[in-house]
Write a protein that holds these residues in place. Structure first.
Motif, mmCIF file in Angstrom:
data_model
loop_
_atom_site.group_PDB
_atom_site.id
_atom_site.type_symbol
_atom_site.label_atom_id
_atom_site.label_comp_id
_atom_site.label_asym_id
_atom_site.label_seq_id
_atom_site.Cartn_x
_atom_site.Cartn_y
_atom_site.Cartn_z
ATOM 1 N N THR A 94 0.707 -1.220 -0.033
ATOM 2 C CA THR A 94 -0.112 -0.021 -0.051
ATOM 3 C C THR A 94 0.809 1.131 0.063
ATOM 4 O O THR A 94 0.469 2.137 -0.447
ATOM 5 C CB THR A 94 -0.954 -0.046 1.193
ATOM 6 O OG1 THR A 94 -0.301 -0.262 2.523
ATOM 7 C CG2 THR A 94 -2.108 -1.007 1.169
ATOM 8 N N LEU A 95 2.024 1.277 0.641
ATOM 9 C CA LEU A 95 3.094 2.285 0.719
ATOM 10 C C LEU A 95 3.489 2.698 -0.799
ATOM 11 O O LEU A 95 3.494 3.651 -1.446
ATOM 12 C CB LEU A 95 4.049 2.183 1.417
ATOM 13 C CG LEU A 95 3.776 2.299 2.946
ATOM 14 C CD1 LEU A 95 4.922 1.768 3.950
ATOM 15 C CD2 LEU A 95 3.611 3.836 3.379
ATOM 16 N N SER A 96 3.687 1.446 -1.493
ATOM 17 C CA SER A 96 4.111 1.505 -2.905
ATOM 18 C C SER A 96 2.901 2.014 -3.737
ATOM 19 O O SER A 96 3.186 2.943 -4.666
ATOM 20 C CB SER A 96 4.747 0.201 -3.494
ATOM 21 O OG SER A 96 6.039 -0.081 -2.877
ATOM 22 N N VAL B 218 1.267 9.064 1.449
ATOM 23 C CA VAL B 218 1.880 8.009 1.655
ATOM 24 C C VAL B 218 2.180 8.007 3.174
ATOM 25 O O VAL B 218 2.217 6.971 3.936
ATOM 26 C CB VAL B 218 3.198 8.198 1.067
ATOM 27 C CG1 VAL B 218 4.367 7.239 1.685
ATOM 28 C CG2 VAL B 218 3.111 7.823 -0.603
ATOM 29 N N ASN B 219 2.310 9.310 3.550
ATOM 30 C CA ASN B 219 2.633 9.445 5.271
ATOM 31 C C ASN B 219 1.065 8.874 5.943
ATOM 32 O O ASN B 219 1.217 8.378 7.050
ATOM 33 C CB ASN B 219 2.754 10.957 5.616
ATOM 34 C CG ASN B 219 4.274 11.358 5.008
ATOM 35 O OD1 ASN B 219 5.113 10.320 4.864
ATOM 36 N ND2 ASN B 219 4.060 12.535 4.873
ATOM 37 N N ALA B 220 0.044 9.103 5.319
ATOM 38 C CA ALA B 220 -1.044 8.560 5.847
ATOM 39 C C ALA B 220 -1.211 7.169 6.026
ATOM 40 O O ALA B 220 -1.614 6.434 7.074
ATOM 41 C CB ALA B 220 -2.240 9.314 5.327
ATOM 42 N N LEU C 207 0.595 6.737 -7.042
ATOM 43 C CA LEU C 207 -0.617 7.503 -7.094
ATOM 44 C C LEU C 207 -0.544 8.969 -6.786
ATOM 45 O O LEU C 207 -1.113 9.917 -7.420
ATOM 46 C CB LEU C 207 -1.866 7.037 -6.457
ATOM 47 C CG LEU C 207 -2.515 5.503 -7.055
ATOM 48 C CD1 LEU C 207 -3.584 4.856 -6.066
ATOM 49 C CD2 LEU C 207 -2.988 5.524 -8.354
ATOM 50 N N TYR C 208 0.145 9.306 -5.594
ATOM 51 C CA TYR C 208 0.331 10.512 -5.162
ATOM 52 C C TYR C 208 1.505 11.167 -4.700
ATOM 53 O O TYR C 208 1.654 12.069 -4.314
ATOM 54 C CB TYR C 208 -0.574 10.629 -3.820
ATOM 55 C CG TYR C 208 -2.154 9.869 -4.069
ATOM 56 C CD1 TYR C 208 -3.100 10.797 -4.439
ATOM 57 C CD2 TYR C 208 -2.393 8.835 -3.418
ATOM 58 C CE1 TYR C 208 -4.388 10.290 -4.755
ATOM 59 C CE2 TYR C 208 -3.677 8.508 -3.690
ATOM 60 C CZ TYR C 208 -4.692 9.023 -4.288
ATOM 61 O OH TYR C 208 -5.902 8.655 -4.592
ATOM 62 N N GLY C 209 2.763 10.354 -5.050
ATOM 63 C CA GLY C 209 3.832 10.803 -5.065
ATOM 64 C C GLY C 209 4.637 10.433 -3.709
ATOM 65 O O GLY C 209 3.943 10.214 -2.629
ATOM 66 N N ALA C 210 5.918 10.160 -4.110
ATOM 67 C CA ALA C 210 6.830 9.866 -2.977
ATOM 68 C C ALA C 210 6.769 10.759 -1.767
ATOM 69 O O ALA C 210 7.075 11.860 -2.252
ATOM 70 C CB ALA C 210 8.281 9.242 -3.269
#
Length: 525
Positions: free
Chosen positions: A497-499, A512-514, A504-507
């Motif tokens: 899910t992190l990948s 990603v933090n959420a 989808l939203y950028g590194a």
């Protein structure tokens, strides 16, 4: 699935899995046959060239199962592995490549290179005796010699499939994996995984709903040619046969009560249509198998059958009529749940055992819930409860994504003994994660974060802000279809899910933090 009220009723919604044909999906324009062949060839080349990452070795062959090609040209090709001619359970790999064809990475479950011999120490007959000593049923086919690679060390094993039927009438196709050296059972799982003309339907749960039917002479039938020909038949309360097509002279179906047999058929046909539309319009998926083919719904299955299941073997949804405490199993989230098992079987293929089984069940809860949000029917206010419309007492539900442990059996948090739970209960961790990711620790809701202790009930006081279910569902779908493999566990689901969120939203994005924070909130670090 399990309800929560003063009396627990266990309902295990289901899927009967079978081998899936190659399906190619894309977030951009559909690739041509030449593009698909080229992507497959590149992946097959990469899997051998980068053996250190894919654990390719001597005696291994590969077959493309499906692929995803992103709008920016990145390729994600899913491959099934065979070793010296034997199927490798847990050997599947997703090869990720760039638009230029360069190797980027691979996602896999296998932990060690395959170097074992292929001569079994114990015979197929020994394996069958072991399987029948521990499980009831009749042998479906000759035991298959396989490599079992879901554990720390790959071993030679026999896959024994037993057909039977549960106490509630649900069919069973149980895989019993027997060690080919010791004849001991390694693990088992059931392939039964327990979720059109312009007409009008008077449904049991949703009021008046639109239906797309088909004109047939002087009457109409419940067949939707705009959604792959999906149709609904009446099983006449039998557990066998092909069922009878439902027809109507004025194209107005049902009366809103069970006194008319067409009423539950309306809910089934509408629920399947909403599931089709959800996956197509939200995720760009053309039907459950992504091949434009619609499924069949079978209503009035057996008598006093308080369950529903999806079967890949017939590519069909089956709904029971319930019992004295349960309404017919045709609620919108149930239809979405069950059909989502079909999506899982054709993508990650999460094995229905241990943590991967919990993720399989949670995937169906997540998408069943999102189908409910997508439909936005005023008679069934979208929520994070599964099956809340089914209970005649008006207070029950099957599972809660807000506080999974409220059913008395599901886990809110990951802990070391999670894999020993039934998959309907270990799913609670992913359900809880998804709720926290989408909604956060919402005021007025009992959802809580988990402490660092080895407990399955949330007791933390942390706060999280959600990113909305619209972003959360896209992250989960991409993780399922691009990064998860058949034996993905919770730690690997976090990585997947992190990948997906980074894609989808950028590194380094807020999304990603959420995702990271929501997993940590359920003790998956």
């Amino acid at each position: 699935m399990t309800q929560t009220s003063s009396r627990r009723v266990r309902i295990t919604f289901s899927i009967l899995a079978a081998a899936a044909a190659l399906a190619t999906t894309t977030a951009g324009a559909a690739p041509s046959a030449d593009q698909s062949r080229a992507a497959s060839a590149r992946a097959l080349s990469h899997v051998q060239a980068y053996a250190g990452r894919t654990l390719h070795g001597a005696g291994q062959t590969w077959a493309v199962r499906n692929m995803v090609i992103d709008a920016d040209g990145r390729e994600h090709v899913r491959l099934d592995r065979r070793y010296r001619g034997l199927r490798v359970i847990g050997g599947d790999v997703v090869v990720h490549g760039s638009r230029s064809g360069a190797f980027l990475d691979a996602t896999l479950t296998l932990r060690r290179a395959l170097t074992l011999g292929t001569k079994p120490g114990r015979s197929a007959a020994d394996a069958l005796r072991t399987a029948l000593a521990t499980h009831s049923g009749a042998l479906r086919q000759a035991p298959e010699l396989v490599v079992h690679a879901r554990g720390d060390r790959p071993v030679l094993a026999w896959d024994v499939v037993l057909d039977s039927e549960g106490e509630d009438g649900t069919p069973s196709a149980l895989h019993v994996i027997v060690d080919a050296a010791s004849a001991q059972v390694i693990e088992s799982w059931d392939d039964i995984q327990t979720a059109p003309a312009a007409g009008t339907g008077n449904s049991l749960f949703l009021g008046s709903v639109p239906l797309t039917t088909e004109s047939s002479g002087s009457s109409y039938v419940l067949k939707d040619t705009t959604r792959g020909g999906q149709n609904t038949v009446d099983m006449n309360n039998r557990g066998f046969g092909t069922g009878k097509a439902l027809s109507d002279s004025d194209n107005v179906w049902g009366n809103g009560t069970t006194s008319d047999r067409a009423t539950v058929a309306v809910d089934a046909q509408y629920g399947v249509a909403m599931t089709w539309d959800y996956f197509q319009n939200v995720h760009g998926r053309n039907g459950i198998a992504d091949n434009g083919v619609g499924a069949q719904s079978r209503v009035h299955y057996k008598r006093n059958y308080a369950n529903a299941f999806w079967s890949d073997s017939c590519f069909c949804m089956t709904f029971g009529d319930g019992n004295s405490s349960i309404y017919p199993l045709v609620s919108l989230d149930v239809a979405g749940h069950e059909m989502s098992h079909g999506v899982t079987s054709r993508t990650a293929g999460l094995v229905y055992s241990g943590e991967s089984g919990g993720l399989n069940e949670a995937t169906s809860d997540i998408f069943g819930t999102m189908v409910e949000f997508y439909a936005a029917n005023a008679k069934d206010t979208p929520d994070y409860l599964m099956g809340e419309k089914l209970f005649k007492n008006g207070t029950g539900f099957i599972r809660s994504m807000i506080q999974p442990s409220s059913d008395g059996a599901s886990a809110d948090c990951w802990y070391s003994g999670l894999s020993s739970l039934d998959v309907h209960y270990s799913s609670g961790v992913a359900n809880h994660f998804f709720y926290l990711l989408a909604e956060g620790t919402t005021a007025g809701q009992p959802s809580r974060t988990c402490s660092a202790s080895n407990t399955r009930v949330a007791n933390g006081t942390g706060t999280l802000a959600g990113i909305g279910h619209g972003k959360a569902e896209k992250i989960w779908y991409r993780a399922l279809t691009v990064y998860m493999t058949s034996s993905t566990n919770y730690a690997a689901a976090r990585s997947a899910t992190l990948s997906a969120a980074a894609d989808l939203y950028g590194a380094g994005s807020a999304e990603v933090n959420a995702v990271a924070a929501a997993w940590s909130a359920v003790n998956v670090n």
